[in-house]
Design a protein around this motif. Sequence first.
Motif, PDB file in Angstrom:
ATOM      1  N   VAL A  39      79.559   5.785  47.879  1.00  0.00           N
ATOM      2  CA  VAL A  39      78.810   6.495  46.853  1.00  0.00           C
ATOM      3  C   VAL A  39      77.811   7.447  47.512  1.00  0.00           C
ATOM      4  O   VAL A  39      77.199   7.123  48.520  1.00  0.00           O
ATOM      5  N   THR A  40      77.698   8.655  46.939  1.00  0.00           N
ATOM      6  CA  THR A  40      76.694   9.605  47.409  1.00  0.00           C
ATOM      7  C   THR A  40      75.664   9.784  46.308  1.00  0.00           C
ATOM      8  O   THR A  40      75.988  10.066  45.156  1.00  0.00           O
ATOM      9  N   LEU A  41      74.412   9.610  46.692  1.00  0.00           N
ATOM     10  CA  LEU A  41      73.307   9.716  45.744  1.00  0.00           C
ATOM     11  C   LEU A  41      72.429  10.891  46.189  1.00  0.00           C
ATOM     12  O   LEU A  41      72.033  10.954  47.347  1.00  0.00           O
ATOM     13  N   THR A 113      69.636  13.178  50.220  1.00  0.00           N
ATOM     14  CA  THR A 113      71.032  12.752  50.079  1.00  0.00           C
ATOM     15  C   THR A 113      71.194  11.398  50.751  1.00  0.00           C
ATOM     16  O   THR A 113      70.858  11.232  51.923  1.00  0.00           O
ATOM     17  N   LEU A 114      71.704  10.445  49.986  1.00  0.00           N
ATOM     18  CA  LEU A 114      71.932   9.101  50.528  1.00  0.00           C
ATOM     19  C   LEU A 114      73.419   8.801  50.483  1.00  0.00           C
ATOM     20  O   LEU A 114      74.051   8.917  49.430  1.00  0.00           O
ATOM     21  N   GLU A 115      73.964   8.445  51.634  1.00  0.00           N
ATOM     22  CA  GLU A 115      75.370   8.034  51.690  1.00  0.00           C
ATOM     23  C   GLU A 115      75.404   6.514  51.687  1.00  0.00           C
ATOM     24  O   GLU A 115      74.835   5.870  52.568  1.00  0.00           O
ATOM     25  N   LEU A 116      76.046   5.968  50.682  1.00  0.00           N
ATOM     26  CA  LEU A 116      76.114   4.516  50.551  1.00  0.00           C
ATOM     27  C   LEU A 116      77.566   4.082  50.737  1.00  0.00           C
ATOM     28  O   LEU A 116      78.353   4.122  49.793  1.00  0.00           O
ATOM     29  N   PRO A 117      77.944   3.719  51.952  1.00  0.00           N
ATOM     30  CA  PRO A 117      79.356   3.378  52.201  1.00  0.00           C
ATOM     31  C   PRO A 117      79.725   2.039  51.582  1.00  0.00           C
ATOM     32  O   PRO A 117      78.920   1.125  51.542  1.00  0.00           O
ATOM     33  N   ARG A 118      80.934   1.991  51.113  1.00  0.00           N
ATOM     34  CA  ARG A 118      81.435   0.748  50.520  1.00  0.00           C
ATOM     35  C   ARG A 118      81.631  -0.297  51.616  1.00  0.00           C
ATOM     36  O   ARG A 118      82.099   0.027  52.713  1.00  0.00           O
TER      37      ARG A 118
END
Lengths: 132, 159
Positions: A39-41, A113-118
């Motif tokens: 998910v990218t926030l 920008t936050l990259e939230l990897p699964r």
Amino acid sequence: MSTEIRETEESTAAEPVRGDRDTPVFRPRADIREGKGGVTLTLEMPGVGPEGVDIDLDRRVLTIRGRGRVTRPEGFRQAYAEYAEGDYERVFTLSEEIDEAAIRAGMANGVLTLELPRAEAAKPRRIEVRAG
Amino acid sequence: MRPADACDNEVMKMQITPFLAFDADPFDPFAALRRLRPDAARGIPASDRAGAFPAVNLWQGADSIAVTAEIPGVAPADIDITVHDDRVVISGERRGPEADDEAVWLRRERAYGRFSRAIRLPYRVDPDRVEARFQDGVLRIELQRPEADKPRRIHIASA
């Protein structure tokens, strides 16, 4: 399979709340997009530099705070205002499927920008069935 | 929610009357502006207000005007500023994330696309003396009143 990101109830107030710096605290606009890897926030926090961002993860509660810079041109007084300046805060609740250790953050032009990897375990896996 | 590619193209409507009967200072070109929106920004969260993009604040100096605008997520190279007479136009493009057919929007509050906004200033400004800076999504433009246009006090010679 959908990754769940919920917003924590108490953070959704439309009225700005006073922070401990005696400046208004705004709820930043956010985009959340889910791709293959996670998910990218993105959060809009104009006036906040990379050093002014504070990201806190407590269990699965993600709290993002931004400390705004006050623009007050020297020798000028305000004649007209459409926006107010202050700090930012927004709280999200992550589902278990996010790999918390691998979260990456970047701040550019007032947008976080936050990259939230699964998490690996949550990625769909193909199970091969071998003939016996 | 606003559509992603429809940033408002809106000209700020300001009625500037140069001489107002009850103004303390008849040469204060900002007086009408201040009366127009006495406390426009008080108590309104910047991020939840719909309206023209970008939102601007105006600042009054001795013989200068400062315009500040919130334009988060736009690179300085993608912002154009033009100045003509008493008008400053801020335009540009906010680029969205790369197209990805597999990606799904879970929440979409930000707008992308081209934007343009014209701001009428209380007086003509010198297009050769404009300074603009962009930091952390906030644009700041400083404009100067041309020397020839400055109001002058006329000394009355005794007969």
